[in-house]
Design a protein around this motif. Structure first.
Motif, PDB file in Angstrom:
ATOM      1  N   PHE A 130       0.826  -1.210   0.000  1.00  0.00           N
ATOM      2  CA  PHE A 130       0.000   0.000   0.000  1.00  0.00           C
ATOM      3  C   PHE A 130       0.862   1.262   0.000  1.00  0.00           C
ATOM      4  O   PHE A 130       0.901   1.988  -0.973  1.00  0.00           O
ATOM      5  N   PHE A 131       1.568   1.539   1.100  1.00  0.00           N
ATOM      6  CA  PHE A 131       2.459   2.694   1.153  1.00  0.00           C
ATOM      7  C   PHE A 131       3.867   2.345   0.647  1.00  0.00           C
ATOM      8  O   PHE A 131       4.676   3.244   0.375  1.00  0.00           O
ATOM      9  N   THR A 132       4.175   1.064   0.605  1.00  0.00           N
ATOM     10  CA  THR A 132       5.526   0.593   0.254  1.00  0.00           C
ATOM     11  C   THR A 132       5.422  -0.596  -0.700  1.00  0.00           C
ATOM     12  O   THR A 132       4.334  -0.969  -1.128  1.00  0.00           O
ATOM     13  N   ILE A 133       6.549  -1.208  -0.972  1.00  0.00           N
ATOM     14  CA  ILE A 133       6.542  -2.476  -1.702  1.00  0.00           C
ATOM     15  C   ILE A 133       5.755  -3.512  -0.899  1.00  0.00           C
ATOM     16  O   ILE A 133       5.676  -3.439   0.324  1.00  0.00           O
ATOM     17  N   ASN A 134       5.168  -4.477  -1.622  1.00  0.00           N
ATOM     18  CA  ASN A 134       4.391  -5.511  -0.953  1.00  0.00           C
ATOM     19  C   ASN A 134       5.239  -6.770  -0.727  1.00  0.00           C
ATOM     20  O   ASN A 134       6.448  -6.772  -0.998  1.00  0.00           O
ATOM     21  N   ALA A 135       4.603  -7.825  -0.258  1.00  0.00           N
ATOM     22  CA  ALA A 135       5.328  -9.047   0.088  1.00  0.00           C
ATOM     23  C   ALA A 135       6.086  -9.629  -1.098  1.00  0.00           C
ATOM     24  O   ALA A 135       7.271  -9.981  -0.981  1.00  0.00           O
ATOM     25  N   ALA A 136       5.426  -9.738  -2.244  1.00  0.00           N
ATOM     26  CA  ALA A 136       6.068 -10.324  -3.419  1.00  0.00           C
ATOM     27  C   ALA A 136       7.214  -9.447  -3.917  1.00  0.00           C
ATOM     28  O   ALA A 136       8.286  -9.953  -4.300  1.00  0.00           O
ATOM     29  N   GLU A 137       7.002  -8.137  -3.909  1.00  0.00           N
ATOM     30  CA  GLU A 137       8.054  -7.219  -4.358  1.00  0.00           C
ATOM     31  C   GLU A 137       9.238  -7.247  -3.396  1.00  0.00           C
ATOM     32  O   GLU A 137      10.400  -7.200  -3.814  1.00  0.00           O
ATOM     33  N   ALA A 138       8.942  -7.342  -2.092  1.00  0.00           N
ATOM     34  CA  ALA A 138      10.017  -7.430  -1.109  1.00  0.00           C
ATOM     35  C   ALA A 138      10.814  -8.718  -1.281  1.00  0.00           C
ATOM     36  O   ALA A 138      12.048  -8.719  -1.198  1.00  0.00           O
ATOM     37  N   ALA A 139      10.120  -9.827  -1.525  1.00  0.00           N
ATOM     38  CA  ALA A 139      10.808 -11.102  -1.728  1.00  0.00           C
ATOM     39  C   ALA A 139      11.723 -11.048  -2.950  1.00  0.00           C
ATOM     40  O   ALA A 139      12.816 -11.626  -2.952  1.00  0.00           O
ATOM     41  N   GLN A 140      11.285 -10.355  -3.995  1.00  0.00           N
ATOM     42  CA  GLN A 140      12.108 -10.200  -5.192  1.00  0.00           C
ATOM     43  C   GLN A 140      13.383  -9.418  -4.872  1.00  0.00           C
ATOM     44  O   GLN A 140      14.492  -9.788  -5.305  1.00  0.00           O
ATOM     45  N   ILE A 141      13.250  -8.353  -4.097  1.00  0.00           N
ATOM     46  CA  ILE A 141      14.419  -7.559  -3.722  1.00  0.00           C
ATOM     47  C   ILE A 141      15.349  -8.367  -2.823  1.00  0.00           C
ATOM     48  O   ILE A 141      16.577  -8.311  -2.964  1.00  0.00           O
ATOM     49  N   VAL A 142      14.780  -9.138  -1.916  1.00  0.00           N
ATOM     50  CA  VAL A 142      15.596 -10.012  -1.069  1.00  0.00           C
ATOM     51  C   VAL A 142      16.444 -10.951  -1.917  1.00  0.00           C
ATOM     52  O   VAL A 142      17.629 -11.159  -1.652  1.00  0.00           O
ATOM     53  N   SER A 143      15.844 -11.510  -2.960  1.00  0.00           N
ATOM     54  CA  SER A 143      16.590 -12.424  -3.833  1.00  0.00           C
ATOM     55  C   SER A 143      17.689 -11.700  -4.597  1.00  0.00           C
ATOM     56  O   SER A 143      18.749 -12.267  -4.873  1.00  0.00           O
ATOM     57  N   GLN A 144      17.463 -10.439  -4.920  1.00  0.00           N
ATOM     58  CA  GLN A 144      18.468  -9.651  -5.636  1.00  0.00           C
ATOM     59  C   GLN A 144      19.651  -9.282  -4.743  1.00  0.00           C
ATOM     60  O   GLN A 144      20.787  -9.233  -5.206  1.00  0.00           O
ATOM     61  N   LEU A 145      19.378  -9.028  -3.473  1.00  0.00           N
ATOM     62  CA  LEU A 145      20.421  -8.539  -2.572  1.00  0.00           C
ATOM     63  C   LEU A 145      21.198  -9.649  -1.874  1.00  0.00           C
ATOM     64  O   LEU A 145      22.372  -9.469  -1.536  1.00  0.00           O
ATOM     65  N   SER A 146      20.537 -10.767  -1.596  1.00  0.00           N
ATOM     66  CA  SER A 146      21.186 -11.903  -0.934  1.00  0.00           C
ATOM     67  C   SER A 146      21.826 -11.529   0.399  1.00  0.00           C
ATOM     68  O   SER A 146      22.920 -12.003   0.747  1.00  0.00           O
ATOM     69  N   ALA A 147      21.168 -10.643   1.159  1.00  0.00           N
ATOM     70  CA  ALA A 147      21.662 -10.313   2.496  1.00  0.00           C
ATOM     71  C   ALA A 147      21.589 -11.553   3.390  1.00  0.00           C
ATOM     72  O   ALA A 147      20.689 -12.377   3.250  1.00  0.00           O
ATOM     73  N   ARG A 148      22.510 -11.660   4.310  1.00  0.00           N
ATOM     74  CA  ARG A 148      22.570 -12.846   5.170  1.00  0.00           C
ATOM     75  C   ARG A 148      21.361 -12.924   6.109  1.00  0.00           C
ATOM     76  O   ARG A 148      20.801 -14.002   6.336  1.00  0.00           O
ATOM     77  N   VAL A 149      20.962 -11.792   6.663  1.00  0.00           N
ATOM     78  CA  VAL A 149      19.809 -11.738   7.561  1.00  0.00           C
ATOM     79  C   VAL A 149      18.800 -10.736   7.007  1.00  0.00           C
ATOM     80  O   VAL A 149      19.166  -9.602   6.673  1.00  0.00           O
ATOM     81  N   VAL A 150      17.549 -11.150   6.900  1.00  0.00           N
ATOM     82  CA  VAL A 150      16.470 -10.292   6.402  1.00  0.00           C
ATOM     83  C   VAL A 150      15.514 -10.020   7.556  1.00  0.00           C
ATOM     84  O   VAL A 150      15.017 -10.957   8.192  1.00  0.00           O
ATOM     85  N   ILE A 151      15.262  -8.734   7.832  1.00  0.00           N
ATOM     86  CA  ILE A 151      14.376  -8.350   8.928  1.00  0.00           C
ATOM     87  C   ILE A 151      13.181  -7.596   8.339  1.00  0.00           C
ATOM     88  O   ILE A 151      13.307  -6.450   7.910  1.00  0.00           O
ATOM     89  N   PRO A 152      11.992  -8.208   8.296  1.00  0.00           N
ATOM     90  CA  PRO A 152      10.813  -7.516   7.756  1.00  0.00           C
ATOM     91  C   PRO A 152      10.303  -6.445   8.707  1.00  0.00           C
ATOM     92  O   PRO A 152      10.441  -6.556   9.934  1.00  0.00           O
ATOM     93  N   MET A 153       9.714  -5.396   8.140  1.00  0.00           N
ATOM     94  CA  MET A 153       9.173  -4.289   8.924  1.00  0.00           C
ATOM     95  C   MET A 153       7.992  -3.689   8.158  1.00  0.00           C
ATOM     96  O   MET A 153       7.675  -4.118   7.047  1.00  0.00           O
ATOM     97  N   HIS A 154       7.333  -2.711   8.774  1.00  0.00           N
ATOM     98  CA  HIS A 154       6.253  -1.962   8.132  1.00  0.00           C
ATOM     99  C   HIS A 154       5.139  -2.895   7.629  1.00  0.00           C
ATOM    100  O   HIS A 154       4.804  -2.925   6.453  1.00  0.00           O
ATOM    101  N   TYR A 155       4.589  -3.653   8.575  1.00  0.00           N
ATOM    102  CA  TYR A 155       3.455  -4.528   8.275  1.00  0.00           C
ATOM    103  C   TYR A 155       2.455  -4.430   9.430  1.00  0.00           C
ATOM    104  O   TYR A 155       2.754  -3.885  10.494  1.00  0.00           O
ATOM    105  N   ARG A 156       1.249  -4.950   9.203  1.00  0.00           N
ATOM    106  CA  ARG A 156       0.219  -4.936  10.239  1.00  0.00           C
ATOM    107  C   ARG A 156       0.284  -6.224  11.048  1.00  0.00           C
ATOM    108  O   ARG A 156       0.442  -7.311  10.507  1.00  0.00           O
ATOM    109  N   ASP A 157       0.168  -6.068  12.372  1.00  0.00           N
ATOM    110  CA  ASP A 157       0.225  -7.219  13.274  1.00  0.00           C
ATOM    111  C   ASP A 157      -0.870  -7.054  14.324  1.00  0.00           C
ATOM    112  O   ASP A 157      -0.646  -6.447  15.364  1.00  0.00           O
ATOM    113  N   GLY A 158      -2.062  -7.573  14.028  1.00  0.00           N
ATOM    114  CA  GLY A 158      -3.164  -7.433  14.960  1.00  0.00           C
ATOM    115  C   GLY A 158      -3.542  -5.969  15.149  1.00  0.00           C
ATOM    116  O   GLY A 158      -3.891  -5.270  14.206  1.00  0.00           O
TER     117      GLY A 158
END
Length: 205
Positions: A130-158
């Motif tokens: 909505f305001f940012t990249i979504n789950a699928a777009e984030a996963a694509q970027i994760v695959s491009q960057l290959s960072a050792r640790v991925v920390i998700p943020m900016h999501y709704r949790d209850g």
């Protein structure tokens, strides 16, 4: 290096180089999250929206930190900033570790930006859409960057987070090696294994 999540996109990074707060939110700007009471040597913000640019909620120590800080200017949307403006990625290096906070990234990364973000030990990435990249777009970027640790943020949790953004599970469904941290913080070392690190929100008063 310790990485502490305060909810939404706000983190504290602590190391021998000092203490830095990233993207603090203003009191009342993000549903569910309590006011922040933080102290740091420096505050870095991806942009000036109330839920990311509230430097005034962080008490500065007056000490000078020794992080190497690099920046990449990107966009908060997929229309070169015409909808929501600009976004700044911050890359911090200390103790032989290199981490990146992608802020409110709302677009794909260019080849040059991907190149600048190689070799990361950790990346903090928005996944709610909505305001940012979504789950699928984030996963694509994760695959491009290959960072050792991925920390998700900016999501709704209850009760926490904007109702219009997505929850975490659609992103985790696209990830491997998910590790959950109930304390809401991660100590990153050169030996930390490759993983998607889910930091639980902890109200620290």
């Amino acid at each position: 290096m310790k990485i502490i999540w305060h909810g939404h996109s706000c983190f504290t990074v602590e190391s021998s180089a000092g203490t830095v707060v990233l993207d603090p939110y203003e009191d009342g700007s993000v549903p569910g999250y309590p006011p922040l009471h933080l102290t740091a040597d420096r505050v870095l913000c991806s942009h000036e929206h109330r839920d990311h640019g509230a430097k005034q909620v962080v008490r500065l120590t007056g000490n000078k930190d020794s992080y190497l800080v690099e920046t990449i200017d990107t966009f908060h949307d997929d229309a070169r900033g015409s909808k929501r403006g600009s976004n700044r990625i911050h890359i911090l290096s200390a103790e032989g570790l290199r981490i990146a906070h992608l802020g409110d990234l709302g677009c794909a990364l260019t080849a040059e930006e991907q190149k600048m973000l190689q070799g990361l030990d950790a990346v903090m990435i928005p996944v709610g859409g909505f305001f940012t990249i979504n789950a699928a777009e984030a996963a694509q970027i994760v695959s491009q960057l290959s960072a050792r640790v991925v920390i998700p943020m900016h999501y709704r949790d209850g009760q926490y987070g904007y109702e219009v953004i997505g929850e975490l599970e659609p992103f985790l469904a696209l990830c491997d090696e998910v590790v959950r941290y109930e304390a809401g913080e991660l100590t990153l070392t050169a030996q930390t294994p490759r993983q998607t690190a889910v930091l639980s929100f902890v109200d620290r008063g």
